[in-house]
Scaffold this motif. Structure first.
Motif, PDB file in Angstrom:
ATOM      1  N   ASP A  55       7.103  -7.734  -8.938  1.00 47.01           N
ATOM      2  CA  ASP A  55       8.055  -6.814  -8.305  1.00 47.01           C
ATOM      3  C   ASP A  55       7.498  -6.152  -7.042  1.00 47.01           C
ATOM      4  OD1 ASP A  55       6.132  -5.505  -9.721  1.00 47.01           O
ATOM      5  OD2 ASP A  55       7.471  -3.986 -10.563  1.00 47.01           O
ATOM      6  N   ALA A  56       6.268  -6.469  -6.651  1.00 44.35           N
ATOM      7  CA  ALA A  56       5.694  -5.794  -5.480  1.00 44.35           C
ATOM      8  C   ALA A  56       6.409  -6.236  -4.207  1.00 44.35           C
ATOM      9  CB  ALA A  56       4.205  -6.094  -5.375  1.00 44.35           C
ATOM     10  N   GLU A  57       6.729  -5.260  -3.376  1.00 40.62           N
ATOM     11  CA  GLU A  57       7.372  -5.573  -2.102  1.00 40.62           C
ATOM     12  C   GLU A  57       6.312  -6.060  -1.115  1.00 40.62           C
ATOM     13  OE1 GLU A  57       9.995  -3.219   1.147  1.00 40.62           O
ATOM     14  OE2 GLU A  57      10.212  -2.568  -0.957  1.00 40.62           O
ATOM     15  N   ILE A  58       6.629  -7.086  -0.327  1.00 41.95           N
ATOM     16  CA  ILE A  58       5.650  -7.618   0.625  1.00 41.95           C
ATOM     17  C   ILE A  58       5.802  -6.901   1.966  1.00 41.95           C
ATOM     18  CG2 ILE A  58       4.865  -9.685   1.854  1.00 41.95           C
ATOM     19  CD1 ILE A  58       5.927 -11.322  -0.533  1.00 41.95           C
ATOM     20  N   LYS A  59       4.674  -6.411   2.492  1.00 38.96           N
ATOM     21  CA  LYS A  59       4.672  -5.800   3.824  1.00 38.96           C
ATOM     22  C   LYS A  59       3.747  -6.635   4.701  1.00 38.96           C
ATOM     23  CE  LYS A  59       7.108  -2.021   2.806  1.00 38.96           C
ATOM     24  NZ  LYS A  59       6.570  -0.743   2.345  1.00 38.96           N
ATOM     25  N   HIS A  60       4.280  -7.054   5.842  1.00 42.77           N
ATOM     26  CA  HIS A  60       3.536  -7.979   6.689  1.00 42.77           C
ATOM     27  C   HIS A  60       3.080  -7.323   7.991  1.00 42.77           C
ATOM     28  CE1 HIS A  60       2.629 -11.497   9.120  1.00 42.77           C
ATOM     29  NE2 HIS A  60       2.422 -12.097   7.971  1.00 42.77           N
ATOM     30  N   PHE A  61       1.827  -7.572   8.365  1.00 43.69           N
ATOM     31  CA  PHE A  61       1.292  -7.039   9.627  1.00 43.69           C
ATOM     32  C   PHE A  61       0.526  -8.129  10.369  1.00 43.69           C
ATOM     33  CE2 PHE A  61       1.671  -3.615   6.616  1.00 43.69           C
ATOM     34  CZ  PHE A  61       2.155  -2.551   7.359  1.00 43.69           C
ATOM     35  N   PRO A  87      -7.364   4.284  17.856  1.00 41.81           N
ATOM     36  CA  PRO A  87      -7.639   3.282  16.827  1.00 41.81           C
ATOM     37  C   PRO A  87      -6.656   2.119  16.922  1.00 41.81           C
ATOM     38  CG  PRO A  87      -7.295   5.495  15.890  1.00 41.81           C
ATOM     39  CD  PRO A  87      -6.888   5.550  17.320  1.00 41.81           C
ATOM     40  N   GLY A  88      -6.954   1.042  16.210  1.00 44.90           N
ATOM     41  CA  GLY A  88      -6.036  -0.089  16.144  1.00 44.90           C
ATOM     42  C   GLY A  88      -4.723   0.319  15.497  1.00 44.90           C
ATOM     43  N   GLU A  89      -3.746  -0.583  15.574  1.00 43.17           N
ATOM     44  CA  GLU A  89      -2.427  -0.252  15.026  1.00 43.17           C
ATOM     45  C   GLU A  89      -2.547   0.225  13.578  1.00 43.17           C
ATOM     46  OE1 GLU A  89       0.697  -3.046  15.982  1.00 43.17           O
ATOM     47  OE2 GLU A  89       1.697  -2.543  14.087  1.00 43.17           O
ATOM     48  N   GLU A  90      -1.869   1.328  13.298  1.00 40.33           N
ATOM     49  CA  GLU A  90      -1.951   1.881  11.948  1.00 40.33           C
ATOM     50  C   GLU A  90      -1.223   0.985  10.952  1.00 40.33           C
ATOM     51  OE1 GLU A  90      -1.435   6.256  11.260  1.00 40.33           O
ATOM     52  OE2 GLU A  90       0.326   5.547  10.162  1.00 40.33           O
ATOM     53  N   ILE A  91      -1.825   0.786   9.809  1.00 39.55           N
ATOM     54  CA  ILE A  91      -1.167   0.071   8.729  1.00 39.55           C
ATOM     55  C   ILE A  91      -0.757   1.105   7.701  1.00 39.55           C
ATOM     56  CG2 ILE A  91      -1.486  -1.631   6.897  1.00 39.55           C
ATOM     57  CD1 ILE A  91      -3.187  -3.204   8.719  1.00 39.55           C
ATOM     58  N   ARG A  92       0.555   1.206   7.495  1.00 33.67           N
ATOM     59  CA  ARG A  92       1.073   2.236   6.591  1.00 33.67           C
ATOM     60  C   ARG A  92       2.001   1.560   5.601  1.00 33.67           C
ATOM     61  NH1 ARG A  92       1.755   8.044   6.597  1.00 33.67           N
ATOM     62  NH2 ARG A  92       0.354   8.197   8.360  1.00 33.67           N
ATOM     63  N   VAL A  93       1.681   1.674   4.334  1.00 38.15           N
ATOM     64  CA  VAL A  93       2.481   1.025   3.292  1.00 38.15           C
ATOM     65  C   VAL A  93       2.764   2.026   2.184  1.00 38.15           C
ATOM     66  CG1 VAL A  93       1.550  -1.260   3.835  1.00 38.15           C
ATOM     67  CG2 VAL A  93       0.422   0.149   2.091  1.00 38.15           C
ATOM     68  N   LEU A  94       3.530   1.575   1.213  1.00 38.62           N
ATOM     69  CA  LEU A  94       3.876   2.427   0.078  1.00 38.62           C
ATOM     70  C   LEU A  94       3.083   1.961  -1.142  1.00 38.62           C
ATOM     71  CD1 LEU A  94       5.890   4.714  -0.644  1.00 38.62           C
ATOM     72  CD2 LEU A  94       7.492   2.908  -1.356  1.00 38.62           C
ATOM     73  N   GLU A  95       2.695   2.888  -1.986  1.00 41.02           N
ATOM     74  CA  GLU A  95       1.910   2.519  -3.172  1.00 41.02           C
ATOM     75  C   GLU A  95       2.632   1.419  -3.942  1.00 41.02           C
ATOM     76  OE1 GLU A  95       2.570   6.488  -5.482  1.00 41.02           O
ATOM     77  OE2 GLU A  95       1.667   5.164  -6.969  1.00 41.02           O
ATOM     78  N   GLY A  96       1.905   0.417  -4.330  1.00 40.99           N
ATOM     79  CA  GLY A  96       2.482  -0.713  -5.059  1.00 40.99           C
ATOM     80  C   GLY A  96       2.800  -1.914  -4.185  1.00 40.99           C
ATOM     81  N   ASP A  97       2.839  -1.717  -2.862  1.00 41.21           N
ATOM     82  CA  ASP A  97       3.180  -2.827  -1.956  1.00 41.21           C
ATOM     83  C   ASP A  97       2.119  -3.927  -1.991  1.00 41.21           C
ATOM     84  OD1 ASP A  97       5.502  -1.687  -1.072  1.00 41.21           O
ATOM     85  OD2 ASP A  97       4.685  -0.965   0.840  1.00 41.21           O
ATOM     86  N   PHE A 145      -3.406  -8.267  -0.309  1.00 39.05           N
ATOM     87  CA  PHE A 145      -3.882  -7.466  -1.438  1.00 39.05           C
ATOM     88  C   PHE A 145      -2.799  -6.495  -1.877  1.00 39.05           C
ATOM     89  CE2 PHE A 145      -5.446  -5.664   2.596  1.00 39.05           C
ATOM     90  CZ  PHE A 145      -4.910  -4.391   2.557  1.00 39.05           C
ATOM     91  N   ASN A 146      -3.003  -5.962  -3.060  1.00 39.84           N
ATOM     92  CA  ASN A 146      -2.074  -5.000  -3.635  1.00 39.84           C
ATOM     93  C   ASN A 146      -2.563  -3.585  -3.300  1.00 39.84           C
ATOM     94  OD1 ASN A 146      -0.668  -4.736  -7.029  1.00 39.84           O
ATOM     95  ND2 ASN A 146       0.177  -4.258  -5.041  1.00 39.84           N
ATOM     96  N   ALA A 147      -1.708  -2.806  -2.651  1.00 41.23           N
ATOM     97  CA  ALA A 147      -2.071  -1.429  -2.331  1.00 41.23           C
ATOM     98  C   ALA A 147      -1.690  -0.557  -3.530  1.00 41.23           C
ATOM     99  CB  ALA A 147      -1.361  -0.971  -1.067  1.00 41.23           C
ATOM    100  N   LEU A 148      -2.541  -0.565  -4.527  1.00 36.93           N
ATOM    101  CA  LEU A 148      -2.192   0.087  -5.789  1.00 36.93           C
ATOM    102  C   LEU A 148      -2.314   1.597  -5.742  1.00 36.93           C
ATOM    103  CD1 LEU A 148      -3.678  -2.115  -8.651  1.00 36.93           C
ATOM    104  CD2 LEU A 148      -1.290  -1.430  -8.309  1.00 36.93           C
TER     105      LEU A 148
END
Ligand code: C2O
Ligand code: CU
Length: 505
Positions: A55-61, A87-97, A145-148
């Motif tokens: 069920d993890a949502e995929i976030k692509h960068f 800094p380089g482009e920020e990577i911002r995701v939601l827990e579980g992504d 990877f999973n951003a748990l």
């Protein structure tokens, strides 16, 4: 135009002069028998499975490592960046992504990306020569990877990391929680540079005395930055009166930095990405070690603009002045300025409680390792060397564990320098400092050890592979202060050096 970095040759020369000059205060190397385990396990780290939860949502960068002209304090120089900014482009995701990052290397030399603080399967750790081959010019590499765990993390190259991070190859990785305790969220990435009028140099440093524990790295830099800019060009924090702001502070440099909120009350919300429970309000001065992350929260209660500054012993700390601009009130008072007073340094051990990761700290450890940190002259023709038990990486003795072990590491700093020691792939519990147990143990992945301090830490070996454990003052890492946690039964198919020129630090 001036280059940001002093060349390595010049750095070595400075270090040499410095070393001779203050030899008397440097504790000499110790010699110790080498006990390298060279046994090859049966499972390659590349075979450890990556499991995407259904069920993890995929976030692509996409991150492109490339050169870019950057400007700090009116001086332009060629920076090495991820996506053209520092800094380089920020990577911002939601827990579980499920996070997918495609790295493309447009630089002339190999790079990687390491996800500092993230507990990941070994093969995603991004360390050249240990968990992958460095990504060659023109090549791509895909991380996933999973951003748990929600929290503040950062990413940086782990190929020739001393030089590559110094030139700008770093950025923030933010894993947002599903439920937020704040209205606004700002990242502050701290760093040092060598640009402008003159290099700071040893004489210059001796002039204002510097901050203790950093005599070597202070010789190299004379400009500080926040999010790639120095005062007065640092982007302001914009907040409405009454709102709560989360500040995610990340030290990407090789010196410790102090921040002062000009008497504004705040609480420490998280340390190294992990939340603190029942944190108390304070207004003390905050210290952030190289590689460390500290999150703060404050609720805006001033009717005038203010700023965060850095009451540090070194002159370049004037470059750190972060404006806090307030809106949402009828009338503003005049800007406030710090009145000199007795500033108190924060003590993290009494700021709140962290959830212990190890219940019973009187359990007997399965593995015990003592890490004596020293600095000395001229081993391996490196100029200054920075040693663990008298050895420099890759000759340091690894911490050999098996899956499930409780591991205790006693770290002794026998040098006159600070060593912010960082463990990959695991969190550890800090159980004692200078022989006294901590009432509120800290759970961290990096602990700054000041001269002649001793810390004991515990961790559970629950993430098989080869993991670096090193000083995050990367001058010290490149000078040898690196070891690894290795799991019985597993091996890395990658090598330091070789045709990919793998060089982790
Ligand atoms: Cu920021 Cu080896 O790590
Ligand atoms: Cu160090």
């Amino acid at each position: 135009m001036r280059m940001k970095m002093i060349s390595k040759m010049k750095y070595k020369l400075l270090l040499f002069i410095f070393s001779v000059g203050i030899m008397a205060i440097v504790v000499g190397c110790q010699s110790k028998e080498q006990n390298q385990s060279t046994e090859v396990g049966q499972i390659s780290i590349s075979e450890i499975p990556l499991e995407k939860p259904m069920d993890a949502e995929i976030k692509h960068f996409d991150l492109v490592a490339k050169k870019e002209t950057w400007n700090i304090k009116g001086t332009s120089f060629e920076a090495w960046t991820y996506n053209g900014t520092i800094p380089g482009e920020e990577i911002r995701v939601l827990e579980g992504d499920w996070v997918k990052v495609n790295l493309k290397n447009e630089l002339d030399e190999p790079v990687t990306i390491h996800w500092h603080g993230m507990v990941l399967p070994n093969v995603m750790d991004g360390v050249a020569g240990i968990t992958q081959n460095a990504v060659q010019p023109g090549d791509t590499f895909s991380y996933q990877f999973n951003a748990l765990e929600p929290g503040t993390y950062w990413y940086h190259s782990h190929q020739n990391a001393f030089e590559q991070i110094d030139r700008g190859l770093y950025g923030a990785l933010i894993v947002e929680p599903k439920e937020k305790s704040y209205d606004k969220d700002y990242v502050l990435m701290l760093d040092e540079w060598t640009i402008g009028e003159n290099n700071r140099g040893m004489m210059n440093m001796m002039g204002d005395g510097g901050t203790p524990g950093e005599m070597d790295s202070q010789m190299l830099y004379q400009t500080f930055s926040v999010n790639g800019k120095s005062a007065p060009n640092i982007k302001p924090i914009n907040v409405n009166f009454g709102e709560t702001v989360r500040l995610r502070i990340i030290n990407a440099g090789y010196q410790k930095h102090v921040l002062y909120l000009n008497d504004h009350p705040y609480r420490v919300a998280a340390i190294d990405g992990k939340d603190l429970a029942n944190a108390t309000l304070t207004s003390d001065v905050l210290m952030v070690a190289p590689g460390e992350r500290i999150d703060l929260e404050f609720t805006e209660n001033k009717k005038k603009d203010w700023y965060i500054d850095s009451p540090n012993a070194v002159k370049e700390s004037e470059d750190i002045q972060i404006p806090v601009n307030i809106s949402g009130i009828e009338e503003k008072s005049d800007a406030s300025y710090r009145d000199e007073q007795n500033l108190i340094m924060i003590d993290m051990t009494n700021q709140g409680n962290m959830n212990p990761i190890i219940d019973n700290i009187i359990q007997k450890p399965d593995v015990e390792y003592t890490m004596d940190l020293s600095a000395g002259m001229g081993m391996m023709q490196r100029g200054m060397s920075y040693t663990i038990n008298g050895e420099t990486f890759p000759d340091t003795e690894p911490i050999q564990v098996k899956k499930g072990d409780l591991v205790k590491v006693t770290i002794n700093n026998n040098s006159m320098l600070d060593h912010p020691m960082h463990l990959h792939g695991h969190y550890f519990q800090v159980i004692s400092k200078n022989g006294l147990s901590l009432v509120n143990p800290l759970v961290k992945d990096l602990i700054n050890i000041e001269p002649h301090e001793q810390y004991e830490i515990l961790f559970i070996a629950d993430n098989p592979g080869d993991w670096l454990f090193h000083c995050h003052d990367l001058l010290h890492a490149t000078g040898g202060m690196v070891t690894a946690v290795k799991y019985n039964g597993y091996y890395s198919p990658f090598e330091i050096g070789g045709e990919y020129h793998n060089e982790p630090e």
